[in-house]
Motif scaffolding. Structure first.
Motif, PDB file in Angstrom:
ATOM      1  N   LEU A 286     -47.604  35.797 -45.221  1.00 46.07           N
ATOM      2  CA  LEU A 286     -46.261  36.484 -45.012  1.00 46.07           C
ATOM      3  C   LEU A 286     -46.120  37.609 -44.151  1.00 46.07           C
ATOM      4  N   ALA A 287     -47.020  38.557 -44.577  1.00 40.59           N
ATOM      5  CA  ALA A 287     -46.929  40.091 -43.811  1.00 40.59           C
ATOM      6  C   ALA A 287     -47.184  39.836 -42.582  1.00 40.59           C
ATOM      7  N   ALA A 290     -44.321  38.716 -40.656  1.00 43.95           N
ATOM      8  CA  ALA A 290     -43.294  39.898 -40.833  1.00 43.95           C
ATOM      9  C   ALA A 290     -43.674  41.040 -39.808  1.00 43.95           C
ATOM     10  N   ALA A 291     -45.044  41.137 -39.803  1.00 46.06           N
ATOM     11  CA  ALA A 291     -45.354  42.367 -38.821  1.00 46.06           C
ATOM     12  C   ALA A 291     -45.210  41.821 -37.364  1.00 46.06           C
ATOM     13  N   ARG A 326     -42.122  29.029 -47.236  1.00 48.77           N
ATOM     14  CA  ARG A 326     -41.870  30.424 -47.336  1.00 48.77           C
ATOM     15  C   ARG A 326     -42.242  31.078 -45.840  1.00 48.77           C
ATOM     16  N   ALA A 329     -39.448  30.914 -43.513  1.00 50.00           N
ATOM     17  CA  ALA A 329     -38.017  31.587 -43.972  1.00 50.00           C
ATOM     18  C   ALA A 329     -38.507  32.994 -43.369  1.00 50.00           C
ATOM     19  N   VAL A 330     -39.618  33.468 -43.593  1.00 45.94           N
ATOM     20  CA  VAL A 330     -39.752  34.796 -43.107  1.00 45.94           C
ATOM     21  C   VAL A 330     -40.068  35.013 -41.499  1.00 45.94           C
ATOM     22  N   GLN A 332     -38.079  33.154 -39.636  1.00 44.50           N
ATOM     23  CA  GLN A 332     -36.843  33.175 -39.423  1.00 44.50           C
ATOM     24  C   GLN A 332     -36.056  34.532 -39.546  1.00 44.50           C
ATOM     25  N   ALA A 333     -36.621  35.244 -40.768  1.00 43.02           N
ATOM     26  CA  ALA A 333     -35.892  36.546 -41.047  1.00 43.02           C
ATOM     27  C   ALA A 333     -36.106  37.640 -39.931  1.00 43.02           C
ATOM     28  N   VAL A 334     -37.386  37.116 -39.173  1.00 42.82           N
ATOM     29  CA  VAL A 334     -37.737  38.446 -38.201  1.00 42.82           C
ATOM     30  C   VAL A 334     -37.374  37.921 -36.756  1.00 42.82           C
ATOM     31  N   GLY A 335     -36.710  36.711 -36.703  1.00 43.05           N
ATOM     32  CA  GLY A 335     -36.111  36.243 -35.270  1.00 43.05           C
ATOM     33  C   GLY A 335     -37.120  35.308 -34.780  1.00 43.05           C
ATOM     34  N   ARG A 336     -37.989  34.693 -35.523  1.00 41.85           N
ATOM     35  CA  ARG A 336     -38.983  33.784 -34.862  1.00 41.85           C
ATOM     36  C   ARG A 336     -38.644  32.478 -35.528  1.00 41.85           C
ATOM     37  N   ALA A 349     -35.854  29.043 -48.873  1.00 43.25           N
ATOM     38  CA  ALA A 349     -35.388  30.565 -48.574  1.00 43.25           C
ATOM     39  C   ALA A 349     -34.951  31.371 -49.876  1.00 43.25           C
TER      40      ALA A 349
ATOM     41  N   SER D 283     -42.314  47.455 -38.081  1.00 43.64           N
ATOM     42  CA  SER D 283     -42.894  46.327 -38.694  1.00 43.64           C
ATOM     43  C   SER D 283     -43.686  46.359 -39.780  1.00 43.64           C
ATOM     44  N   ALA D 287     -43.548  43.735 -43.030  1.00 43.75           N
ATOM     45  CA  ALA D 287     -44.719  43.429 -43.681  1.00 43.75           C
ATOM     46  C   ALA D 287     -44.894  43.707 -44.984  1.00 43.75           C
ATOM     47  N   ALA D 290     -42.818  41.647 -47.209  1.00 43.71           N
ATOM     48  CA  ALA D 290     -43.262  40.170 -47.093  1.00 43.71           C
ATOM     49  C   ALA D 290     -44.372  40.229 -48.163  1.00 43.71           C
ATOM     50  N   ALA D 333     -36.067  36.173 -47.687  1.00 44.08           N
ATOM     51  CA  ALA D 333     -36.967  35.045 -47.336  1.00 44.08           C
ATOM     52  C   ALA D 333     -38.266  35.132 -48.354  1.00 44.08           C
ATOM     53  N   SER D 351     -31.176  37.940 -35.784  1.00 43.90           N
ATOM     54  CA  SER D 351     -31.540  38.952 -34.749  1.00 43.90           C
ATOM     55  C   SER D 351     -33.050  38.674 -34.141  1.00 43.90           C
ATOM     56  N   ALA D 353     -37.188  39.493 -33.051  1.00 45.43           N
ATOM     57  CA  ALA D 353     -38.023  40.221 -33.434  1.00 45.43           C
ATOM     58  C   ALA D 353     -38.002  41.571 -32.547  1.00 45.43           C
TER      59      ALA D 353
END
Lengths: 354, 354, 354, 354
Positions: A286-287, A290-291, A326, A329-330, A332-336, A349, D283, D287, D290, D333, D351, D353
């Motif tokens: 997940l991290a 998100a990164a 999950r 969902a992450v 999507q949260a960062v726009g991917r 989510a 970032s 992370a 997450a 998420a 939005s 990334a």
């Protein structure tokens, strides 16, 4: 390159520097400072040899390199993100690509069963080792070409492209016959002959960061591959070696945005080797996304406590299937995006953190 | 191997451990403790796979390995020091052997001139790279076979045996034709195919420690060589990677007595790569011999500020000639010998420290 | 300080840099290069704040510091070696000074017995902890002032000056009443309030390098002490933290010649904490002196397997007495002296290496 | 604790171990293995002193600790997550708490302006240093009590609780008068007298991990605080020191799930010190959440290029306000919440990334 002179450096010493630079065919510009003078070396690229030569001249305190040592991998000369295409999967675009599978291919059943399971959970590529580097000579080292054949069979069954490691320049042709992506492992990150061999192959290369390799050196390793004409390079952060012993390695997730800034190449993350403990893998998956990672490579095994290698860091099918929604969902949260076969994202989510 | 159970582990969980161990063909013994129980696994050698399998069982907190993973390199099974013979030079006996020469062979003149100079100062073997691993693809990478031929010529002229690096399994035969000692560099310390290839050669192997390789892993790398039947392995400490940036690497001199305790193999030290700065090399040469090293490998160049590689860490002929009598004095002080061609030792023992 | 501009930096961006530097009261000089321009900042000392401010300006790629951040400890401004005098012992001169004693003062008998034994073997100062920093709150933490009194008694009996650790600014006065040298431990190497407190004391300070402190930062820590007017600072290398786990720390002996080059302060070595294993200590004692150390600080205990702390790294009286003549021989070999009470050096110089 | 005997250990040596353990008041159980025997030591907690004593006995190869060295911080004895309450903010519950503010308090205007801006963007606590530890003695070291007063004013204006660092035991009372959370910085993570002093205070403690502190040692540092009766401890991962130089530290995000497994204490992340470069901070914020962090502590400054410290790693108000809605989306998420003052989450989840 900037040559910093010692406080008491003489005019003659400065001139020696200027002359030595001229022998290499480059120009100079002198700045006389309050405490010490500096000589700017004009030109690019400037070889390491020049740097070392100047460092030895009398009156020189330090030589500082200010231009990057890599070109092809640099974002400076290639501002647009590179997207690597592996059959129908794009790595480096908006979609997050998950590569999953066992550390080692152990049998036809094992790899096919795993391929099906990880595909059902949302993986887009299959990993599996046929040639395994092992710290001890007394451990299982992979099935070799038989393993490659099983991988090919698993691809046939599921459609998942194959990522597998190649250990030596002379194996590149054989492995490339079966593999969709040639993996260069952490221990071979600075095996320059291997880098050139995969650079000559017509297949994408997944280049893991070495255990004690700085980001700049890793990019230079990628430069070796690209310098042979192969532009399909995927970088993979997999943890570096530090004093912390609880985890197998220290996963350096900041390397993700660093690489994104310095280079146009896609970067993925290996949380399995990065932590060495299966129960840390989901959090680090997940991290990593998100990164900003473009993908993940994760070890999944039908029966980790019977794995022939890396059982301790492998997820079960169930663990993997649980984390994927999950992860989506992450993403999507960062726009991917990370499209899953079926599971409705709305539910996931809202699921609690593990 | 000891399996440490969690505080609340059930009888059933303990039995699962016992059963799993039995599947691998080993016995167990259970110790019920105040807070937690342990299961001792009887038998040797126990594979890593077993360790990983047990770590995953429910109720297991930790699995601790108590037997060593290497055998052939271990002093347990071979208490007497191994002495490696390279032509007329013995490495690992009472005499301290110094290997010296340039980083890269650059020309016939350069290598012959250097061979003569280092021999005159007391070196017993000649080093010089014909195949150079370089971090950047844009640097000088050695003269290849031509370099090997120059080395052979230098040996002819001076009688000094040759130490040179081999980068790839397919080059081993060619390099072995010329070299007296096959060097495996730090970047290849865990290149297992190369280790096996030099293990099959009939030449002594100089195995450098990798930049992020623990002593145990280094000994396992040597085990790869020995497992192929080659017992002539010389270990070489050359610095590890740490957070300190003033020096190129951190020379781990404690590795010398550690290796002496764990293994029967000879160990030498490379203070040139270990520090990266020529002016630190003499002190580290003296320290390495005082620490018990069986020899040194040192970069010496006729003209360091014109070297094609590693100029910054190369000694001049004069620097090298100056430190050798002092090195001989230190060797004598710790009960070793380092015979010099001519210089009377009585004088040098009284010379001032640098 | 050099401001490296990005390849496409505009004239306006360069001017902003110049203006910002002027706000800090410093001058600049611009060098227009082939690929990128640089702005040299003239003046010294330049604050870190300026560096950080410039790094954030648009068009700036990097800011490189070229002047040292320390002054008082620098050899540039004080070329002659500093010799620290502790009663009748000089540290930093030709003689190598050995400090020995237990980790903790445990009783009056223990410290007096040890003082006598180490003196007889050639130690010139006595170490012993009355205030012990411990990783776990559940371990023995020293006898406090009672321990200081026992140390004073041992000094009375043997004449050996005392080195002991102080943990906190408010303890400095009390500890200074008894101690001849105030030790700042590795964990407090960057405890700036403590550094200033010992800087105000009128006693010599032994400043250990922190576990993850770079040499430059260590010298800056010494600068804190000297900036308060105390010039009697002895630096002590005691090992840094790395990925190697066989030894407790990695003893960085190259720090000895590095410090000698950068600073005029004396430097000693602690091979006990540097290795963590008693059987590695003698080799590292010899290596440290060969590397140019001005002294050693070594843990010696009458009965290491009953020590209340650091037993595993303590030498017995016999171990210590055995190594000292060999140490004297090494000192002599590198042009230093280490006078021993009685043992004839001729014999020991011929004794075999361990 | 398990005592591993050497392969040829005698019956007598085993008995000596048993006797020595008995002297410490603990029991033993012997397991005779194929190659070597082991002695299990029964009882808890077992002191380090016992471990060291046993390591020195003849015939003993190794002593392995199998019980944890900490109790109060351990999840074993306190399975439920601790939630630390700071005025109206809960740290360690479902909500992710963001602490933001400048590195140093520089003026009343600066801190109040920043407090308002970070509150508007969603921060729940205000950070700001009044006492600054600096590597060089020639840098700005904070406004001292005046800084504390400005912080209190900012709290009055905005209602945000205050987090600020305390450097020394004698300052604890003064700082605690103003602060809501007492921060112990990385350099003081093993300053045990300070840990005990804040342990005696009645305020929550934010304990940063030291630059070279292993997770176990960090938990032991928290144990020092808790052992004084203060259970309100918040752990903060802020990067460890490694060989990578591009980033200021290597942020070890795997420490988040590791701490969650071993301890009941909340853990937050400092991506500002963890990376040292402002453009990597967003970032790493994403992370960290997450990965399961309970909160973040982030440096925000009205004008980073005019900051008196840490400008290079500080976010502007705008940067901070931009990342917060994306952070809230990531929190959601992974099943956590991060309520923002106004911004609609639906938009931000879509939005792109960065």
């Amino acid at each position: 390159m900037i040559v910093v002179m010692e406080p008491g450096a003489t005019q003659e010493q400065i001139e020696t520097v200027v002359k030595r630079v001229a022998e290499f065919g480059f120009g100079t510009k002198i700045v006389v400072g309050a405490e010490r003078s500096i000589v700017g070396v004009l030109g690019a690229p400037l070889p390491d040899t020049l740097k070392e030569a100047l460092e030895l001249l009398p009156g020189v305190e330090e030589v500082v390199r200010i231009t990057k040592r890599y070109k092809l991998v640099s974002r400076d000369f290639h501002p647009i993100d590179t997207v690597v295409h592996v059959r129908d999967v794009a790595i480096g675009g908006n979609e997050v690509a998950v590569i999953a599978g066992p550390c080692s291919v152990e049998s036809e059943e094992q790899i096919i069963e795993t391929a099906r399971a990880v595909k059902a959970a949302g993986a887009r590529l299959l990993r599996g080792g046929a040639y395994k580097p092992r710290t001890s000579p007394y451990e299982f080292r992979g099935l070799g070409e038989t393993g490659l054949k099983y991988l090919a069979k698993a691809r046939e069954e599921t459609g998942l492209p194959i990522v597998t490691e190649v250990l030596s320049p002379q194996d590149v042709d054989l492995v490339a016959e079966y593999a969709d992506v040639l993996q260069v492992g952490a221990r071979n990150c600075q095996n320059y002959l291997l880098l050139e061999a995969v650079g000559k192959a017509k297949k994408p290369v997944l280049l893991k960061r070495g255990m004690s390799v700085q980001i700049e050196e890793w990019l230079l390793a990628a430069e070796y591959v690209m310098a042979q004409g192969n532009e399909q390079v995927i970088l993979c952060e997999r943890g570096i070696r530090t004093f912390e012993t609880f985890t197998r390695n220290t996963l350096d997730l900041a390397a993700v945005p660093v690489v994104k800034r310095l280079s146009h190449l896609p970067i993925i993350v290996d949380p399995s080797h990065g932590t060495g403990r299966w129960y840390l893998v989901p959090s680090m998956m997940l991290a990593a996304v998100a990164a900003g990672a473009d993908g993940l490579i994760v070890e999944v095994h039908p029966n980790p406590d019977h794995a022939l290698s890396d059982g301790a860091q492998s997820l079960t099918f169930e663990n993997f299937a649980t984390v994927m929604p999950r992860l989506a969902a992450v993403a999507q949260a960062v726009g991917r995006s990370l499209p899953l076969p079926q599971v409705p994202e709305a539910e996931t989510a809202l699921s609690p953190a593990d």
